[in-house]
Design an enzyme around this catalytic site. Sequence first.
Site, PDB file in Angstrom:
ATOM      1  N   LYS A 180     -50.445 -18.929  -6.510  1.00 54.09           N
ATOM      2  CA  LYS A 180     -51.088 -20.058  -5.789  1.00 54.09           C
ATOM      3  C   LYS A 180     -50.793 -19.929  -4.314  1.00 54.09           C
ATOM      4  O   LYS A 180     -49.823 -20.075  -3.920  1.00 54.09           O
ATOM      5  CB  LYS A 180     -50.416 -21.175  -6.324  1.00 54.09           C
ATOM      6  CG  LYS A 180     -51.169 -22.496  -5.845  1.00 54.09           C
ATOM      7  CD  LYS A 180     -49.979 -23.436  -5.328  1.00 54.09           C
ATOM      8  CE  LYS A 180     -50.575 -24.360  -3.945  1.00 54.09           C
ATOM      9  NZ  LYS A 180     -51.472 -24.129  -2.953  1.00 54.09           N
ATOM     10  N   GLY A 233     -41.745 -21.007   1.763  1.00 53.04           N
ATOM     11  CA  GLY A 233     -42.208 -22.144   2.463  1.00 53.04           C
ATOM     12  C   GLY A 233     -41.248 -23.045   2.856  1.00 53.04           C
ATOM     13  O   GLY A 233     -40.101 -22.570   3.326  1.00 53.04           O
ATOM     14  N   SER A 234     -41.405 -24.501   2.888  1.00 56.40           N
ATOM     15  CA  SER A 234     -40.599 -25.274   3.718  1.00 56.40           C
ATOM     16  C   SER A 234     -39.291 -25.862   2.623  1.00 56.40           C
ATOM     17  O   SER A 234     -39.375 -25.693   1.502  1.00 56.40           O
ATOM     18  CB  SER A 234     -41.247 -26.782   3.921  1.00 56.40           C
ATOM     19  OG  SER A 234     -41.618 -27.209   2.676  1.00 56.40           O
ATOM     20  N   VAL A 237     -40.072 -28.509  -0.076  1.00 61.24           N
ATOM     21  CA  VAL A 237     -40.816 -28.214  -1.318  1.00 61.24           C
ATOM     22  C   VAL A 237     -40.036 -27.167  -2.161  1.00 61.24           C
ATOM     23  O   VAL A 237     -39.748 -26.953  -3.447  1.00 61.24           O
ATOM     24  CB  VAL A 237     -42.155 -27.380  -0.902  1.00 61.24           C
ATOM     25  CG1 VAL A 237     -42.742 -26.851  -2.261  1.00 61.24           C
ATOM     26  CG2 VAL A 237     -43.091 -28.639  -0.326  1.00 61.24           C
ATOM     27  N   GLY A 238     -39.130 -26.216  -1.368  1.00 62.01           N
ATOM     28  CA  GLY A 238     -38.462 -25.082  -2.062  1.00 62.01           C
ATOM     29  C   GLY A 238     -37.446 -25.733  -3.164  1.00 62.01           C
ATOM     30  O   GLY A 238     -37.180 -25.099  -4.249  1.00 62.01           O
ATOM     31  N   GLU A 255     -37.351 -18.596  -0.309  1.00 61.57           N
ATOM     32  CA  GLU A 255     -37.234 -18.318   1.084  1.00 61.57           C
ATOM     33  C   GLU A 255     -37.886 -19.489   1.952  1.00 61.57           C
ATOM     34  O   GLU A 255     -38.888 -19.867   1.883  1.00 61.57           O
ATOM     35  CB  GLU A 255     -37.872 -16.838   1.270  1.00 61.57           C
ATOM     36  CG  GLU A 255     -37.424 -15.725   0.822  1.00 61.57           C
ATOM     37  CD  GLU A 255     -35.861 -15.642   1.123  1.00 61.57           C
ATOM     38  OE1 GLU A 255     -35.269 -15.947   2.122  1.00 61.57           O
ATOM     39  OE2 GLU A 255     -34.987 -15.010   0.281  1.00 61.57           O
ATOM     40  N   CYS A 289     -40.861 -17.614  10.311  1.00 61.53           N
ATOM     41  CA  CYS A 289     -39.601 -18.279   9.876  1.00 61.53           C
ATOM     42  C   CYS A 289     -38.503 -17.611  10.771  1.00 61.53           C
ATOM     43  O   CYS A 289     -37.603 -18.207  10.450  1.00 61.53           O
ATOM     44  CB  CYS A 289     -39.608 -17.990   8.267  1.00 61.53           C
ATOM     45  SG  CYS A 289     -39.718 -16.289   7.658  1.00 61.53           S
ATOM     46  N   GLU A 390     -35.917 -27.190  12.515  1.00 59.50           N
ATOM     47  CA  GLU A 390     -37.279 -26.425  12.338  1.00 59.50           C
ATOM     48  C   GLU A 390     -38.248 -27.111  12.996  1.00 59.50           C
ATOM     49  O   GLU A 390     -38.891 -28.052  12.419  1.00 59.50           O
ATOM     50  CB  GLU A 390     -37.503 -25.830  11.016  1.00 59.50           C
ATOM     51  CG  GLU A 390     -38.519 -24.754  11.204  1.00 59.50           C
ATOM     52  CD  GLU A 390     -38.670 -24.017   9.831  1.00 59.50           C
ATOM     53  OE1 GLU A 390     -38.956 -24.598   8.772  1.00 59.50           O
ATOM     54  OE2 GLU A 390     -38.676 -22.761   9.913  1.00 59.50           O
TER      55      GLU A 390
HETATM   56  P1  NAP Z   1     -44.774 -25.561   2.435  1.00 58.12           P
HETATM   57  O1  NAP Z   1     -45.703 -26.953   2.639  1.00 58.12           O
HETATM   58  O2  NAP Z   1     -43.567 -25.574   1.493  1.00 58.12           O
HETATM   59  O3  NAP Z   1     -46.000 -24.805   1.461  1.00 58.12           O
HETATM   60  C1  NAP Z   1     -45.672 -23.809   0.876  1.00 58.12           C
HETATM   61  C2  NAP Z   1     -46.441 -23.485  -0.538  1.00 58.12           C
HETATM   62  O4  NAP Z   1     -45.983 -24.332  -1.449  1.00 58.12           O
HETATM   63  C3  NAP Z   1     -47.859 -23.574  -0.504  1.00 58.12           C
HETATM   64  O5  NAP Z   1     -48.594 -22.909  -1.592  1.00 58.12           O
HETATM   65  C4  NAP Z   1     -47.920 -25.133  -0.901  1.00 58.12           C
HETATM   66  O6  NAP Z   1     -49.258 -25.448  -1.234  1.00 58.12           O
HETATM   67  C5  NAP Z   1     -47.093 -25.012  -1.857  1.00 58.12           C
HETATM   68  N1  NAP Z   1     -46.512 -26.420  -2.388  1.00 58.12           N
HETATM   69  C6  NAP Z   1     -46.645 -27.666  -1.656  1.00 58.12           C
HETATM   70  N2  NAP Z   1     -46.279 -28.741  -2.443  1.00 58.12           N
HETATM   71  C7  NAP Z   1     -45.679 -28.175  -3.405  1.00 58.12           C
HETATM   72  C8  NAP Z   1     -45.037 -28.935  -4.415  1.00 58.12           C
HETATM   73  N3  NAP Z   1     -44.792 -30.186  -4.558  1.00 58.12           N
HETATM   74  N4  NAP Z   1     -44.566 -28.073  -5.717  1.00 58.12           N
HETATM   75  C9  NAP Z   1     -44.879 -26.552  -5.486  1.00 58.12           C
HETATM   76  N5  NAP Z   1     -45.548 -26.068  -4.600  1.00 58.12           N
HETATM   77  C10 NAP Z   1     -46.127 -26.872  -3.478  1.00 58.12           C
HETATM   78  O7  NAP Z   1     -44.771 -24.604   3.623  1.00 58.12           O
HETATM   79  P2  NAP Z   1     -45.661 -24.221   4.769  1.00 58.12           P
HETATM   80  O8  NAP Z   1     -46.190 -25.370   5.553  1.00 58.12           O
HETATM   81  O9  NAP Z   1     -46.936 -23.420   3.982  1.00 58.12           O
HETATM   82  O10 NAP Z   1     -45.228 -23.064   5.486  1.00 58.12           O
HETATM   83  C11 NAP Z   1     -44.104 -23.359   6.537  1.00 58.12           C
HETATM   84  C12 NAP Z   1     -42.769 -23.046   5.984  1.00 58.12           C
HETATM   85  O11 NAP Z   1     -42.776 -21.927   5.218  1.00 58.12           O
HETATM   86  C13 NAP Z   1     -41.855 -23.172   7.156  1.00 58.12           C
HETATM   87  O12 NAP Z   1     -40.751 -24.084   6.882  1.00 58.12           O
HETATM   88  C14 NAP Z   1     -41.290 -21.736   7.203  1.00 58.12           C
HETATM   89  O13 NAP Z   1     -40.124 -21.541   7.634  1.00 58.12           O
HETATM   90  C15 NAP Z   1     -41.289 -21.335   5.943  1.00 58.12           C
HETATM   91  N6  NAP Z   1     -41.453 -19.952   5.617  1.00 58.12           N
HETATM   92  C16 NAP Z   1     -40.221 -19.101   5.326  1.00 58.12           C
HETATM   93  C17 NAP Z   1     -40.344 -17.839   5.201  1.00 58.12           C
HETATM   94  C18 NAP Z   1     -38.950 -17.035   4.828  1.00 58.12           C
HETATM   95  O14 NAP Z   1     -39.131 -16.127   4.382  1.00 58.12           O
HETATM   96  N7  NAP Z   1     -37.777 -17.576   4.914  1.00 58.12           N
HETATM   97  C19 NAP Z   1     -41.400 -17.032   5.688  1.00 58.12           C
HETATM   98  C20 NAP Z   1     -42.459 -17.713   6.194  1.00 58.12           C
HETATM   99  C21 NAP Z   1     -42.571 -19.353   5.961  1.00 58.12           C
HETATM  100  P3  NAP Z   1     -50.501 -26.082  -0.177  1.00 58.12           P
HETATM  101  O15 NAP Z   1     -50.650 -25.198   0.667  1.00 58.12           O
HETATM  102  O16 NAP Z   1     -51.632 -26.533  -1.393  1.00 58.12           O
HETATM  103  O17 NAP Z   1     -49.820 -27.504   0.412  1.00 58.12           O
END
Ligand code: NAP
Length: 488
Positions: A180, A233-234, A237-238, A255, A289, A390
């Site tokens: 997804k 992701g964030s 959510v993680g 991550e 990230c 962040e």
């Molecule tokens: P996000 O809002 O957490 O979304 C990540 C993924 O989770 C998306 O596919 C999102 O779907 C899905 N999601 C949202 N709500 C969910 C729920 N309740 N249950 C399960 N899945 C859900 O993060 P983002 O805004 O896309 O990405 C930015 C974040 O990613 C930043 O915090 C960044 O630091 C982090 N990041 C970390 C790394 C690493 O390797 N450490 C690498 C890249 C990014 P939708 O898109 O449909 O909302």
Amino acid sequence: MTVSTQNNTYSNFIGGQWVSSSSGDVIKSINPANRNEVVGYVQNSTKEDLEHAVAAAKKAQIKWKELSGAARGQYLYNVANVMEKHLDEIAECATREMGKTLGETKGETARGIAILRYYAGEGMRKVGDVIPSTDNEALMFTTRVPLGVVGVITPWNFPIAIPIWKVAPALIYGNTVVIKPATETAVTCAKIVECFEEAGLPAGVINMVTGTGSVIGQGIADHSDINGITFTGSNGVGKRIGQAALARGAKYQLEMGGKNPVIVAADADIDLAVEATISGAFRSTGQKCTATSRVIVQSEVYEIFKEKLLEKTREITIGDGLKEGIWMGPCANESQFETVLSYIKKGIDEGASLIYGGEEFLGSDCENGFYVQPVIFDNVKTNMSIAQEEIFGPFIALIKVDSVKEALEIANDVQYGLSASIFTTNISHMLSFINNMDAGLVRINAESAGVELQAPFGGMKQSSSHSREQGEAAKEFFTSIKTVFIKG
Ligand code: NAP
Ligand code: MG
């Protein structure tokens, strides 16, 4: 063969077929460089669609895991070759969908191809050890088995590399996948899945279901037939995904965010430090990230570093990343754009000094995009929110310190621990940084945002669930160890 798209609407990929969602509803994906441009539509999927995908993955896994690693590797080599053929198209789609420059998305696609080849080779490398038994008429060894069906949930900031660095190791070790992607970049993911289809992967080995995080993401976290979940992701959510997985005994890997520091010691090569800080902080509009967001500088070189940083920042060209000569594209979406603006306000309210950026950015073709200028704050204290939270934008908080020891204390004074850099020519400072910096990736005389695909990647503290991705480390997540004892 079915088709992935009709009238610019991309289907789900389930059991080897491109199919529409049972909802009959789609979600629009727009270009952040020009919010009036629709990149495509993706399915707004339902739990029922997810059920079909999980069932297809479960069925396909029975045969997929019985193939040799070399045979699975051959499929990944084929995908890499197909993707190479479509590199320009995939890169252009990613730039249009999330805004980073074409140079960056081409580099990211090439990275994805290299990752596929790396894991293709992994299919022929060792998976276990022989351990001497106390019974010398027995043979004891370890082997590894796949988890089963793996759920992959990805963010939008690396829309090509992150899906591939999760899917490729999942597949090579004998798992099947339901992915997804972030809704923001789901069209780009559909293009990647098309490459898997064109390479002839058996039906059901990779399935893609697009839709909202709360329905499809949460559905993956809760699904009893999904044996492992890998998420980037964030933090919010993680953590929710981790709790859902733990509650039902599934394996999970998270991550998450970072607040990555760069330390500039008095003995540093200042020009090198400036160059690496700009690249680490502002490339991809700060939406990595591993992006640099705090720059901690020893007082002796603070003024000269700041001056050179401002001088180089003024040279940055901002605009549509598809165009030649553009160094920095827009924020990926409106909410990131608003976040950057809100932290500019917070920084000012908390008493830091805004020394670059912050005015409304209206370049020649920028009025319809989510553009911001790079932001630099001076006089930042470690307890301010711009030094703790962040932001995920092109945003630098400058902090002045008297010693490298103090710099390290401040560098560690956040809840995150993903990546960190120091610029110094002093070997004691280097060793102290290696030993005392709480981050999964520590880099010396190099920017905070560099990652190599053959090395483990992941964070400490709140940045990860303490597992590692990429390189050989991926094996730890995508397999289970079995200890075998044979008595002749
Ligand atoms: P996000 O809002 O957490 O979304 C990540 C993924 O989770 C998306 O596919 C999102 O779907 C899905 N999601 C949202 N709500 C969910 C729920 N309740 N249950 C399960 N899945 C859900 O993060 P983002 O805004 O896309 O990405 C930015 C974040 O990613 C930043 O915090 C960044 O630091 C982090 N990041 C970390 C790394 C690493 O390797 N450490 C690498 C890249 C990014 P939708 O898109 O449909 O909302
Ligand atoms: Mg978009």
